[in-house]
Design an enzyme around this catalytic site. Structure first.
Site, short mmCIF file in Angstrom:
data_model
loop_
_atom_site.label_atom_id
_atom_site.label_comp_id
_atom_site.label_asym_id
_atom_site.label_seq_id
_atom_site.Cartn_x
_atom_site.Cartn_y
_atom_site.Cartn_z
CE LYS A 1 -4.57 0.22 -0.06
NZ LYS A 1 -5.60 -0.30 0.78
CE LYS B 1 -9.37 -8.22 -7.38
NZ LYS B 1 -8.70 -8.00 -6.17
CE LYS C 1 -12.11 2.39 -4.91
NZ LYS C 1 -11.99 2.35 -3.51
#
Ligand code: TRP
Ligand code: SF4
Length: 328
Positions: A114, A195, A198
């Protein structure tokens, strides 16, 4: 009531799409009678990366609640709540943070990933590192037995088990070690064949209109080998067919697969059936959403009643935890 307890949450970080519905929500809905379910909106978790715009989090939190409810999570059978409305999560978080070695947190794969992924903000914070500690508090504060999660969340759950174990061995048995309730679903593919996500801008959202769903599926990628109508295709490599598997009947699946392989149907015919079925599946969600949005008071009531129920369970556990620590 001897049902085992389940807890799961989702961050309000934007709109939900078909991948979230098939991969998580559908399962949450299905297990409601089998378990004593607690489902919540993890708005504090969203702050770890979204702290620059908290009011957007507040807004998406309500939207997520609407999605939970309209997908069929039933406030009469499950406890539905918003994390920040149950401040006991924060209280337990601070206690757990004292016994969680830094090394455990730095080891979590999603931590480094992340940090690399998000470049436009500084997320090198205490809160972000502590994400799994807060998540542990969320789970163990309800003494939950199972946590329905995707495989990507397993390392987080492993830490939760370790933290629970450490608390129990230091102070006495308070928390069951939560187990993952893995839902094995093939990835839901998006409009471009990657995949559905968003961040790839390839998703069909639960809040999309009927018209938009139709438009999106019409532009969806197919088996690239089918350039002309007369070319034979292979449904197994086609993202449209992957979606069919979730939304169409066995007969429709068979007919489309045959038709594709023999070029007796075109992609437009095949997509038309998918569009019909996706719309059929989403229509009740759209109707529920409309009903809830027209009645914001009802929505807030549901959030308050659910959060009160959660608070009751959470403060009971807090009592036990403090007692075990000799701090009651
Ligand atoms: N990390 C979860 C996500 O993917 C949200 C979450 C927060 C959660 N606390 C939890 C999931 C506890 C399961 C259990 O957004
Ligand atoms: Fe895909 Fe259907 Fe076209 Fe075959 S007919 S390539 S399954 S869209």
């Amino acid at each position: 009531m001897d049902k085992k307890r389940v807890l799961s949450g989702m961050q309000p970080s934007g709109r939900l799409h078909l991948g979230n519905l098939i991969g998580a929500l559908k399962n949450w809905v299905e297990i409601q009678d089998r378990y004593d379910c607690f489902y919540f909106v993890a708005d504090w978790h969203a702050l770890t990366t979204g702290y620059t715009n908290p009011s957007a989090i507040k807004e998406s939190a309500l939207d997520l609640l609407v999605n939970f409810l309209s997908a069929g999570i039933d406030p009469d059978r499950s406890t539905i709540f918003i994390q920040s409305m149950v401040p006991e999560h924060a209280e337990l978080h601070i206690l757990l943070s004292m016994i969680t070695p830094l090394g455990w947190l730095e080891r979590v794969p999603t931590y480094k990933e992340k940090q690399q992924e998000i470049q436009d903000r500084d997320i090198n914070s205490y809160g972000f590192l502590g994400y799994p500690v807060l998540q542990t508090a969320d789970i163990v504060i309800y003494r939950a037995n199972y946590v329905p999660v995707g495989v990507d969340q397993v390392p987080h759950l492993e830490i939760s088990r370790e933290i629970a174990r450490r608390f129990n061995s230091l102070y006495g048995e308070v928390f069951p070690e939560p187990e993952a309730l893995l839902t094995e679903f093939p990835k839901v593919l998006g409009l471009d064949g990657r995949k559905m996500s968003k961040s790839y801008d390839n998703a069909i959202y639960l809040g999309d209109s009927e018209e938009l769903v139709g438009q999106k599926i019409k532009t969806m990628m197919t088996d690239p080998a089918r350039v002309r109508r007369s070319d034979r295709g292979d449904p197994e490599v086609c993202p449209v067919y992957q979606l069919h598997k979730f939304f169409s009947s066995p007969e429709e699946l068979k007919e489309n697969a045959e038709g594709c392989k023999t070029a007796s149907i075109g992609c437009i015919d095949c997509k038309r059936i998918l569009i019909k079925n996706v719309i059929h599946r989403l229509t009740p969600l759209w109707e529920n959403r409309q009903r809830l949005l027209q009645n914001p008071k009802m929505l807030m009531d549901i959030a308050h009643v659910g959060s009160e129920k959660a608070k009751k369970a959470a403060s009971e556990t807090m009592g036990l935890a403090k007692e075990a620590m000799g701090m009651l």
